[in-house]
Motif scaffolding. Structure first.
Motif, PDB file in Angstrom:
ATOM      1  N   LYS A 125      -7.566  -4.549  -7.170  1.00 56.91           N
ATOM      2  CA  LYS A 125      -6.659  -3.460  -6.924  1.00 56.91           C
ATOM      3  C   LYS A 125      -4.864  -3.278  -7.583  1.00 56.91           C
ATOM      4  O   LYS A 125      -4.832  -1.739  -7.038  1.00 56.91           O
ATOM      5  CB  LYS A 125      -6.917  -3.207  -5.399  1.00 56.91           C
ATOM      6  CG  LYS A 125      -6.565  -2.176  -4.545  1.00 56.91           C
ATOM      7  CD  LYS A 125      -6.565  -2.326  -3.785  1.00 56.91           C
ATOM      8  CE  LYS A 125      -5.833  -1.008  -2.377  1.00 56.91           C
ATOM      9  NZ  LYS A 125      -5.668  -1.248  -1.328  1.00 56.91           N
ATOM     10  N   TYR A 126      -4.143  -4.305  -7.655  1.00 56.76           N
ATOM     11  CA  TYR A 126      -2.555  -4.023  -8.130  1.00 56.76           C
ATOM     12  C   TYR A 126      -2.204  -4.512  -9.069  1.00 56.76           C
ATOM     13  O   TYR A 126      -1.675  -3.808  -9.653  1.00 56.76           O
ATOM     14  CB  TYR A 126      -2.059  -4.965  -6.810  1.00 56.76           C
ATOM     15  CG  TYR A 126      -2.646  -3.983  -5.354  1.00 56.76           C
ATOM     16  CD1 TYR A 126      -1.796  -3.475  -4.884  1.00 56.76           C
ATOM     17  CD2 TYR A 126      -2.609  -5.182  -4.251  1.00 56.76           C
ATOM     18  CE1 TYR A 126      -1.709  -2.760  -3.618  1.00 56.76           C
ATOM     19  CE2 TYR A 126      -3.808  -4.716  -2.954  1.00 56.76           C
ATOM     20  CZ  TYR A 126      -2.932  -3.479  -2.669  1.00 56.76           C
ATOM     21  OH  TYR A 126      -3.378  -3.485  -1.709  1.00 56.76           O
ATOM     22  N   ASP A 185       0.679  -0.838  -0.010  1.00 53.46           N
ATOM     23  CA  ASP A 185      -0.222   0.194  -0.107  1.00 53.46           C
ATOM     24  C   ASP A 185       1.024   1.363   0.016  1.00 53.46           C
ATOM     25  O   ASP A 185       0.808   2.292  -0.814  1.00 53.46           O
ATOM     26  CB  ASP A 185      -1.017  -0.216   1.014  1.00 53.46           C
ATOM     27  CG  ASP A 185      -2.316  -0.871   0.658  1.00 53.46           C
ATOM     28  OD1 ASP A 185      -1.893  -1.540  -0.114  1.00 53.46           O
ATOM     29  OD2 ASP A 185      -3.446  -1.614   1.975  1.00 53.46           O
ATOM     30  N   GLN A 216      -0.339   0.652  -7.083  1.00 54.73           N
ATOM     31  CA  GLN A 216      -1.572   0.308  -7.272  1.00 54.73           C
ATOM     32  C   GLN A 216      -1.920   0.320  -8.765  1.00 54.73           C
ATOM     33  O   GLN A 216      -1.120   1.187  -9.621  1.00 54.73           O
ATOM     34  CB  GLN A 216      -2.622   0.777  -6.358  1.00 54.73           C
ATOM     35  CG  GLN A 216      -2.532   0.840  -5.392  1.00 54.73           C
ATOM     36  CD  GLN A 216      -3.771   1.433  -4.302  1.00 54.73           C
ATOM     37  OE1 GLN A 216      -4.889   0.932  -4.939  1.00 54.73           O
ATOM     38  NE2 GLN A 216      -3.332   1.329  -3.198  1.00 54.73           N
TER      39      GLN A 216
END
Ligand code: GLN
Length: 307
Positions: A244-245, A186, A191
Motif C-alpha cells: 500500500k505504501y 495513514d 501511500q
C-alpha cells in the motif's frame, strides 16, 4: 587504614570479579566502567595506571562492577552503543543496537548509489520499529537526500530516538511517528510513494526468549524481541501491508533471524502485496537473501527496481 586504589588496581579488581562470571571481555568491561565513573577515555587508563582514585569513585565503580556481574548490559550502564560509526544513546526500554543490523543499513546505503536511485531528488524511506533510532539515523546520516518516516509503538523508544536525532544533528531529515506498524502513515498522504521500507522487527519465537543469554532475556525489552509463536508475526503483517505504501519502483528490506530466510522469502513469494502491483514484464520483482559476516542469512530483500 583506608586502602588506596590506583587505576591499575581497580581495573585488575574489576577483571577478577567479572572473570568469575560468563563475560566475554572482563578487561574491556572493567576499563569502560572505570572510564565512565572517572570520566576519562580508555587511553588515559593506560597512561595513568598509578593515579590514585578517590574512594567515592572506588565505591561507585565497585557497585557498577557488581551490577554488571549480575548480567546487566554494559551498554545500559554506559548509556551508549556505537553503530555504523555513530554513537547512539541507549537506556533500558530500547533494544541495544547489534552489529548484525549494520548489514541491512550497509545494503541500503549501497543500493541508493545505484542508477535507479541516483536520479532521484528525494528518497523516501520508512523504518518500522525504530528503537533507539539506529537504522533511521544511520540512513539519514549517510544518505544525503533521504527523508525517513520512523515509527515505533514505544514511547521510550521514540524519546531515545528523538534524543539521538538531536545529538547527531539529523532532526530535519526524520519524521518520528507513534503507532502500530504502518498505521501512523495513514494521515500523511504518502501511500504508494515510499522508495524503501526497512525494518528490524521483533523476531524471536516467544518460547525461545527465556533461553536467550541472561543479558538479553532479563534486561532487553520483550516488545522489541518477541515475534509471536513462530517469530514471524511481524513479517506477516509488514509483508501484507507494505504494498500500500511502497512505490512501484520500491525496495522492502527486512532483518531476519539466521534460520528465518526461507520462511520470510516464502511469505514474500506467497502474498507480497507487491505482486498485486502493475509491474511491467521487463521489470520483475526479485527477492534475495543477504548473509551476514558469519555467513548466516540476515536480511531478506524484495525489490521491483532495476539497479
Ligand atoms: N531498529 C532498532 C534496531 O535495529 C530497533 C529494533 C527493535 O526494537 N526490534 O536496533
Amino acid at each position: 587504614m583506608v586502602a588506596h586504589y590506583t587505576i591499575g588496581d581497580l581495573i585488575k579488581k574489576g577483571i577478577e570479579i567479572l572473570g568469575e562470571g560468563e563475560f566475554n571481555n572482563p578487561l574491556l568491561d572493567s576499563q569502560l566502567l572505570l572510564c565512565h565513573v572517572i570520566n576519562v577515555d580508555k587511553i588515559y587508563t593506560y597512561t595513568h595506571k598509578d593515579e590514585i582514585i578517590d574512594s567515592l569513585f572506588v565505591d561507585k565503580f565497585l557497585k557498577l562492577i557488581d551490577k554488571r556481574k549480575s548480567g546487566y548490559p554494559i551498554q545500559y550502564m554506559l548509556g551508549k552503543q556505537e553503530f555504523m560509526g555513530l554513537d547512539f544513546f541507549v537506556k533500558e526500554g530500547v533494544l541495544i543496537p547489534r552489529p548484525d543490523t549494520e548489514i541491512l543499513v550497509e545494503y541500503i546505503i549501497e543500493l541508493v548509489k545505484g542508477k535507479c536511485f541516483k536520479s532521484k531528488e528525494h528518497i523516501k524511506i520508512v523504518d518500522i520499529g525504530t528503537g533507539s533510532g539506529t537504522i533511521t539515523l544511520s540512513l539519514a546520516h549517510y544518505i544525503e537526500n533521504a527523508h525517513i518516516y520512523s515509527i515505533d509503538v514505544s514511547d521510550i523508544a521514540l524519546q531515545v530516538a528523538a534524543e539521538n536525532s538531536k545529538r547527531l544533528g539529523l532532526e530535519s531529515k526524520v519524521t518520528f511517528l507513534k503507532g502500530d506498524l504502518f498505521k501512523p502513515l495513514d494521515g500523511l498522504n504518502i501511500q504508494g510513494s515510499i522508495d524503501i521500507i526497512v525494518s528490524n522487527p521483533p523476531y524471536i519465537p516467544t518460547k525461545d526468549i527465556a533461553e536467550l543469554q541472561k543479558e538479553v532475556a532479563e534486561y532487553e525489552p520483550k516488545l522489541a524481541l518477541d515475534g509471536g509463536e513462530d517469530g514471524l508475526d511481524f513479517y506477516r503483517r509488514i509483508v501484507s501491508d507494505s504494498g500500500k505504501y511502497l512505490s512501484d519502483n520500491g525496495v522492502l528490506a527486512l532483518e531476519i533471524g539466521y534460520d528465518q530466510g526461507p520462511a520470510v522469502k516464502k511469505l514474500l513469494e506467497d502474498k507480497g502485496t507487491l505482486t498485486k502491483k502493475n509491474i511491467p514484464q521487463n521489470h520483475p520483482q526479485c527477492i534475495e537473501i543477504i548473509k551476514d559476516l558469519a555467513g548466516h542469512d540476515r536480511v531478506v530483500v524484495l525489490k521491483t527496481i532495476q539497479n
